[in-house]
Design a protein around this motif. Sequence first.
Motif, mmCIF file in Angstrom:
data_model
loop_
_atom_site.group_PDB
_atom_site.id
_atom_site.type_symbol
_atom_site.label_atom_id
_atom_site.label_comp_id
_atom_site.label_asym_id
_atom_site.label_seq_id
_atom_site.Cartn_x
_atom_site.Cartn_y
_atom_site.Cartn_z
ATOM 1 N N THR A 125 0.830 -1.205 0.000
ATOM 2 C CA THR A 125 0.000 0.000 0.000
ATOM 3 C C THR A 125 0.869 1.260 0.000
ATOM 4 O O THR A 125 0.530 2.254 -0.648
ATOM 5 N N PHE A 126 1.990 1.222 0.712
ATOM 6 C CA PHE A 126 2.925 2.349 0.694
ATOM 7 C C PHE A 126 3.561 2.479 -0.687
ATOM 8 O O PHE A 126 3.684 3.587 -1.226
ATOM 9 N N GLU A 129 1.373 4.091 -3.282
ATOM 10 C CA GLU A 129 1.202 5.537 -3.137
ATOM 11 C C GLU A 129 2.282 6.324 -3.866
ATOM 12 O O GLU A 129 2.073 7.474 -4.241
ATOM 13 N N ILE A 130 3.459 5.728 -4.055
ATOM 14 C CA ILE A 130 4.579 6.467 -4.656
ATOM 15 C C ILE A 130 5.035 5.840 -5.977
ATOM 16 O O ILE A 130 6.121 6.138 -6.457
ATOM 17 N N LEU A 267 0.968 6.639 5.463
ATOM 18 C CA LEU A 267 0.272 6.535 4.186
ATOM 19 C C LEU A 267 -0.255 7.892 3.727
ATOM 20 O O LEU A 267 -0.437 8.129 2.528
ATOM 21 N N GLN A 268 -0.489 8.785 4.679
ATOM 22 C CA GLN A 268 -1.020 10.108 4.344
ATOM 23 C C GLN A 268 0.075 11.078 3.906
ATOM 24 O O GLN A 268 -0.197 12.057 3.211
ATOM 25 N N ARG A 271 3.267 10.236 -0.141
ATOM 26 C CA ARG A 271 3.171 10.729 -1.520
ATOM 27 C C ARG A 271 3.858 12.094 -1.657
ATOM 28 O O ARG A 271 4.649 12.312 -2.574
#
Length: 303
Positions: A125-126, A129-130, A267-268, A271
Motif C-alpha cells: 500500500t505504501f 502511493e509512490i 500513508l497520508q 506521496r
Amino acid sequence: MTVTAHRPQLPVLMIEDQVRAALIEDLGRAGDITTYATIAPERTATAAMNSRDHGVVAGIELARCAFRLIDPTLHFEALVSDGDAVSPSTALARISGPARALLSAERVALNFLMHLSGIATYTSTFAAEIAHTRAKVCCTRKTIPGLRALEKYAVRLGGGSNHRFGLDDAVLIKDNHIAVSGGVAEAVQAARAYVGHLVKIEIEVDGLDQMRAALTAHPDVILLDNMGPDLLRQAVAINAAHFRLSPADYPSDTRRTRLEASGNVTLQTIRAIAETGIDYISTSKITMAAPTLDIGLDIVIGV
C-alpha cells in the motif's frame, strides 16, 4: 531497457530453525493435549488455508516447513506463490494426511503466514502511493527480534526495498555518532578510512547546513531526518547544485549522493515526500505497524 527484478526467495536452511523453535514453544511440555485427547491416531484429514481478505502472500514456505517438521508424511500443496496478490476466499494451500499432525502444526504455520503476509500487504500500500515517482519505500532495523530476515523478505515481496540488515553491513552515522566524533565531515571521513570499498556510508542530518557539510565528505547517502516536503525539495536542489546537474540529468547520475527521507512517514504523508524528488523513504511502519493478513485453515475432509 527496463529490467524486472526476480522475486526474492529464502533458502530452507534460513527458516527451519525458526519454525522448529516456534513449534517447540507451542507444543510445550506435553504436546497438543487437545488434539491427542479428541482425535484418534488413525484419523486423516484434508484442510485448506484460505485468505479472508485482499493482500500479498508471504511465508508459504514457512507454513510448508511447519507441517513437514511436525510430520513428514503430511502432504502440502501450495496453490499460490509468495508475492502473489490474493482476494477473499483464495485458497493458498491444501494440506492432507494424519489429522493430529495437521492440527498441531496449524497455529505456527498460520502465525508465520499471517504476520509476513501482513507486512507484504502493508508495504504494497505504501509502494502503490509512490509508484508514480522514482522513490523507493524502505524498511528499517525496527523489527521483531529474531524475525528480521523474514520481515525484510516480506517487505521485498510487497514492493519495498531493504535498508541495512544489521550494524555490520553498512555504515549509518547518526546524531549521537556525530556528537561524539566531532562533526559531520569528520565522521564520514573516519568511516571511509575504516571500512572496505564495498561498504556504503550514509549519514543522518537534521538540517540543510549539516547536509552541505556532509556533501563535502562525499557520503553515498544522506538521510534527511524529520524534514517536511519544502525542506526536502530544497535538499534535492542543493544536491543537484553541488554536483552541477540539470533536472534532466539528476535522477540517473551515478556520481551524486543519494538522498533518503525519514521521520513522520505515513500513508497520508508518503506521496508528498516522494514527489519532492527524494530517492528513498525509510519507515518502521511497514514492519512494526503492519496488521496481519486474515488467513484461516478449514477442514475440507475428515476421515
